[in-house]
Design an enzyme around this catalytic site. Structure first.
Site, PDB file in Angstrom:
ATOM      1  N   LYS A  14       0.851  -1.187   0.000  1.00  0.00           N
ATOM      2  CA  LYS A  14       0.000   0.000   0.000  1.00  0.00           C
ATOM      3  C   LYS A  14       0.892   1.244   0.000  1.00  0.00           C
ATOM      4  CE  LYS A  14      -3.456  -2.447   2.748  1.00  0.00           C
ATOM      5  NZ  LYS A  14      -4.162  -2.526   4.043  1.00  0.00           N
ATOM      6  N   ASP A 147       6.254  -0.253  14.367  1.00  0.00           N
ATOM      7  CA  ASP A 147       5.032  -0.369  15.168  1.00  0.00           C
ATOM      8  C   ASP A 147       5.330  -0.666  16.630  1.00  0.00           C
ATOM      9  OD1 ASP A 147       3.069   0.240  13.402  1.00  0.00           O
ATOM     10  OD2 ASP A 147       2.189  -1.745  13.291  1.00  0.00           O
TER      11      ASP A 147
END
Length: 292
Positions: A14, A147
């Site tokens: 993405k 993350d």
């Protein structure tokens, strides 16, 4: 300044192209089904949509298609990739190796790939995308945002598992937590909306999607979170089982007479809401979601 933001999974890539002067999205899209029968979805800020099937044997071909979408045809928004000043990559697992945003080098990519066993659905895909991006944009600075970085403040009493301590020392078995970039943004935004200093708040942040997690944030620092050593733990998710009795893993492995990799496939991609419902609105959505 124009930057490219990339979020790669095992079978998807993405992206968003952002104008940093006003932080507006110039174009965004997704190269999905990498290694199967690839498909590109591309959309510009002006509303132009491009949908086409492409040949994506690897992330390298997917990244080349991304470049074509941004620079050629009806969906073009820049004349060449030279207009891009920097590239930012979201990486799921940094473990205790990466605790902050890091400038990309060949050595950094190799270390990210070495952590693949701690995020089997994600980190290898991240590494492949990083190699592909460096090949096409060798002179453009790239950074990786992890993350796990926001969760580095979790105290030992919360991140330790009930295993022998040497398993933590030798094999890094512990809770890491994920969706840190999301939890960090959400908690800061909440403080802004409330007109308060984040250091004065205790917040439960919920990241809900195909992959879901909850984080307890005290004075701007994470004190506990639902995901564990990998993004498989915690809440039941779209295709991931979430927390289960650990004995279930051995039981299924021996009862079904399957390998560990086959069991990983079941737990990560065939369980969760998909597993208990047995239905999906779109097979492609499920495959893409499992990689997200």
């Amino acid at each position: 300044m124009i930057i490219l933001v990339v979020n790669a999974g095992s079978s998807s890539l993405k992206y968003q192209l952002i104008n940093m002067e006003d932080e507006s999205v110039i174009a965004k899209g997704n190269c999905d089904r990498i290694g199967i029968d690839g498909h590109l979805s591309h959309k510009t800020a002006s509303g132009v949509k491009v949908e086409k099937d492409c040949d994506f044997p690897t992330h390298a071909e997917a990244f080349s298609c991304l470049v074509d979408a941004l620079t050629t045809g009806e969906g073009a928004v820049i004349s060449s990739m030279d207009e891009i000043s920097a590239v930012g990559h979201r990486v799921v697992q940094g473990a205790e190796v990466f605790t902050k945003t890091t400038l990309v080098t060949d050595e950094i990519i190799e270390k990210i790939d070495e952590l693949r066993e701690l995020a089997p659905v994600h980190n290898h895909g991240h590494a492949l995308a990083l190699w592909a991006c460096r090949k096409i944009l060798p002179n453009v600075p790239q950074v990786v945002v992890f993350d796990t970085a926001f969760h580095q403040t979790i105290p030992q009493k919360a991140f330790m598992y009930g295993f022998p301590y040497e398993d933590y020392e030798q094999f890094h078995v512990r809770k890491y937590g994920f969706h840190g970039t999301s939890h960090r943004f959400v908690t800061a935004k909440l403080a802004e909306i409330m007109g308060k200093d984040l250091k004065d708040l205790k917040v439960v942040s919920c990241h809900l999607g195909n992959g879901s997690s909850i984080a307890a944030v005290d004075q701007g620092k994470v004190v506990d979170t639902s995901m564990g050593m990998t993004p498989l733990a915690g809440l039941m998710m779209g295709t991931r089982c979430g927390d289960i009795d650990p004995s279930v893993v051995n039981y299924l492995k021996y009862t079904l007479n399957i390998t560990g990799h086959q069991l990983d496939e079941i737990l990560n991609k065939k369980s969760g809401l998909l597993g208990i419902s047995g239905v999906s609105s779109d097979k492609r959505d499920v495959e893409e979601a499992a990689a997200a």
